[in-house]
Design a protein around this motif. Structure first.
Motif, PDB file in Angstrom:
ATOM      1  N   GLY A 339       0.843  -1.340  -0.029  1.00  0.00           N
ATOM      2  CA  GLY A 339       0.073  -0.016   0.067  1.00  0.00           C
ATOM      3  C   GLY A 339       0.854   1.077   0.039  1.00  0.00           C
ATOM      4  O   GLY A 339       2.097   1.236   0.064  1.00  0.00           O
ATOM      5  N   VAL A 340      -0.061   2.258  -0.130  1.00  0.00           N
ATOM      6  CA  VAL A 340       0.909   3.574  -0.175  1.00  0.00           C
ATOM      7  C   VAL A 340      -0.053   4.733   0.890  1.00  0.00           C
ATOM      8  O   VAL A 340      -1.387   4.674   0.686  1.00  0.00           O
ATOM      9  CB  VAL A 340       1.050   4.323  -1.325  1.00  0.00           C
ATOM     10  N   GLU A 341       0.558   5.460   1.425  1.00  0.00           N
ATOM     11  CA  GLU A 341      -0.035   6.555   2.068  1.00  0.00           C
ATOM     12  C   GLU A 341       0.673   7.996   1.651  1.00  0.00           C
ATOM     13  O   GLU A 341       1.993   8.185   1.743  1.00  0.00           O
ATOM     14  CB  GLU A 341       0.483   6.406   3.678  1.00  0.00           C
ATOM     15  N   SER A 342      -0.177   8.794   1.169  1.00  0.00           N
ATOM     16  CA  SER A 342       0.258   9.982   0.280  1.00  0.00           C
ATOM     17  C   SER A 342      -0.411  11.219   0.443  1.00  0.00           C
ATOM     18  O   SER A 342      -1.758  10.827   0.412  1.00  0.00           O
ATOM     19  CB  SER A 342       0.996   9.617  -0.987  1.00  0.00           C
ATOM     20  N   GLU A 343       0.258  12.248   0.316  1.00  0.00           N
ATOM     21  CA  GLU A 343      -0.812  13.795   0.165  1.00  0.00           C
ATOM     22  C   GLU A 343       0.298  14.652  -0.769  1.00  0.00           C
ATOM     23  O   GLU A 343       1.135  14.587  -0.654  1.00  0.00           O
ATOM     24  CB  GLU A 343      -0.755  14.229   1.568  1.00  0.00           C
ATOM     25  N   VAL A 344      -0.517  15.202  -1.619  1.00  0.00           N
ATOM     26  CA  VAL A 344       0.055  16.195  -2.653  1.00  0.00           C
ATOM     27  C   VAL A 344       0.801  17.235  -1.801  1.00  0.00           C
ATOM     28  O   VAL A 344       0.271  17.799  -0.986  1.00  0.00           O
ATOM     29  CB  VAL A 344      -1.071  16.423  -3.526  1.00  0.00           C
ATOM     30  N   GLY A 345       2.125  17.254  -2.005  1.00  0.00           N
ATOM     31  CA  GLY A 345       2.922  18.206  -1.478  1.00  0.00           C
ATOM     32  C   GLY A 345       3.628  17.632  -0.001  1.00  0.00           C
ATOM     33  O   GLY A 345       4.374  18.408   0.471  1.00  0.00           O
TER      34      GLY A 345
END
Length: 358
Positions: A339-345
């Motif tokens: 999986g991945v955990e991400s937010e733009v910026g």
């Protein structure tokens, strides 16, 4: 579906039940065999497996549930569809039948049209499953063959291009030299794609035994493999001083880290800053992760990441879309999740889980 020459085994300790159903199914065109006990049924199945089994639940020597358990425990017979015949209608009996591996049930007294419909339905489903399995095997064999056969001529192209670049770099004009470099890098890209296809084929076919992993050693070797890329990109990679012990297959897990770290170096910040770590979960799994300082990913981009042959454009860098799908196949076969955990910026954290060594 053509039912001619399809074989059925009827298992019931009541002769009257066997006779009525035997005569009806023979008239329909099936090849029908009978057994009047669970023990004899198992013996017959071992000698000559039928296409489908109609199995009575209540029998004196061995009940139908026990017979079905033995059938499903044997690789030779586990794929044979089993339909239970029972006079019981309580839901607990139906659930137990499905739990031991039956595909369906019919209640006594047997309705002939109903039993014929259920038999043909499950024979059709089994035929479709066999066809799909064969097509998947053919597709994997084709991909493996094509990928393997492509590598040799492509390696020759990239090898000659590299030689020309080295020998003629001082004599060629800038445009010609740029064309040669493009040929070389295109060949390298094809090689990477074929290697990925070969890896996918190998993962699908190979069975492995889960072993305790020395994750520190695995990560150090991957770090050494990528040392030149790390240096060229002036990247920083932070590693923990201690790793918890998980179960897996070391060569495959090395490829997971190599994919995650390579992506971090490509799509991280300028320069890339990567931090690797592990978190022990309460469900007897360990989450291994890599945090980057890149631009981050939108929800839409995250949904496409682990799908084969899709690409996510980050900082105008595109891959061939196989690396993360290989990661997913590896981790799934090692009983974990990706999986991945991400937010733009805010950068991205890619992770995978593996069973904890107990």
């Amino acid at each position: 579906m053509d039912i001619q020459n399809r074989s059925l085994l009827l298992v019931d300790d009541v002769p009257t039940n066997l006779k009525v159903l035997f005569n009806y199914l023979k008239q329909c065109g099936f090849k029908v065999r009978i057994a009047n006990s669970g023990t004899k049924a198992l013996e017959q199945v071992q000698r000559l497996p039928p296409d489908l089994i109609l199995l009575d639940v209540m029998m004196p020597d061995m009940n139908g549930f026990d017979v079905c358990r033995q059938l499903k425990a044997d690789p030779k017979t586990q794929d044979i569809p089993v339909i239970f015949m029972t006079a019981k209608t309580e839901s607990v009996d139906k659930v137990q039948g499905f739990d031991v591996g039956a595909v369906d049930y019919v209640t006594k007294p047997i309705q002939q049209d109903e039993v014929l419909a259920r038999i043909t339905t499950h024979l059709t489903i089994r035929d479709l499953q066999k066809s799909l399995q064969q097509r998947n095997q053919d597709l994997e064999a084709f991909a493996h063959t094509v990928a393997h056969d492509i590598k040799n001529p492509v390696n020759a192209i990239t090898g000659y291009a590299e030689l020309l670049i080295e020998d003629l770099c001082d004599t060629l004009d800038a445009d010609s030299l740029d064309i040669l470099k493009k040929i070389y890098y295109a060949g390298e890209n094809i090689t990477n794609i074929t290697d990925a296809l070969l890896s996918l084929s190998s993962i699908n076919q190979q069975q492995v035994t889960m072993q305790p992993l020395d994750m520190g050693e695995i990560v150090e070797k991957v770090h050494a493999r990528l040392a030149k890329v790390i240096k060229d990109n002036q990247a920083e990679v932070m590693l923990p001083t201690r790793w918890p012990t998980a179960l897996g297959h070391a060569p495959w897990i090395a490829e997971v880290w190599a994919n995650y770290m390579s992506n971090g170096l490509k799509y991280g910040g300028q320069p890339a800053h990567l931090e690797l770590g592990a978190t022990e979960q309460e469900d007897d799994f360990i989450q291994f992760w890599i945090q980057d300082n890149g631009a981050g990913l939108s929800i839409e981009q995250q949904q496409k990441l682990f799908t084969p042959f899709t690409r996510v454009n980050q900082a105008k860098i595109e891959g061939h879309g196989l690396g993360l799908s290989i990661v997913q196949k590896i981790v799934t076969k090692c009983e974990g999740e990706v999986g991945v955990e991400s937010e733009v910026g805010q950068g991205s954290r890619f992770y995978f889980t593996l069973p904890k060594k107990v």
